[in-house]
Design an enzyme around this catalytic site. Sequence first.
Site: not given
Ligand SMILES: [Zn+2]
Length: 134
Positions: A45, A47, A56, A58, A89, A92
Amino acid sequence: MSNPTPDELHAQAAKAAEAAYAPYSGYRVGAVVVAADGRRFTGVNVENVAYGSTICAEGNAISSAVAAGARRLTTVAVAGLNGGECYPCGNCRQLMREFGVETVVVQGADGEALACRLEDLLPHAFGPEVLGGD
Ligand SMILES: [Zn+2]
């Protein structure tokens, strides 16, 4: 080439997570994507101070796979370094659906690797066959 076990993939995702960029949440995540030809791609990830720009792990790993020419993906594993459950999430899960992912290795409540089917995590999915994609 033998198929990697969920534990192997989870461990690789956890190692990848060490490079995560998560200065705001501290929630470090790593992911591994396995392509149909056996190649593996990792992601973390990333940010951003503008939270909506966060990427993310993934999605990052899937993008790396696609950039390397992979179009058929079989498995995605995700691991979080903060302990406890770590599941992809919704966005993803949809990214995984696009490239035919069948198995998702998630992290359970005790930090263990759990192999799930994407169709159980994303039932009645909107997939590329609806619009006739490749
Ligand atoms: Zn995600």
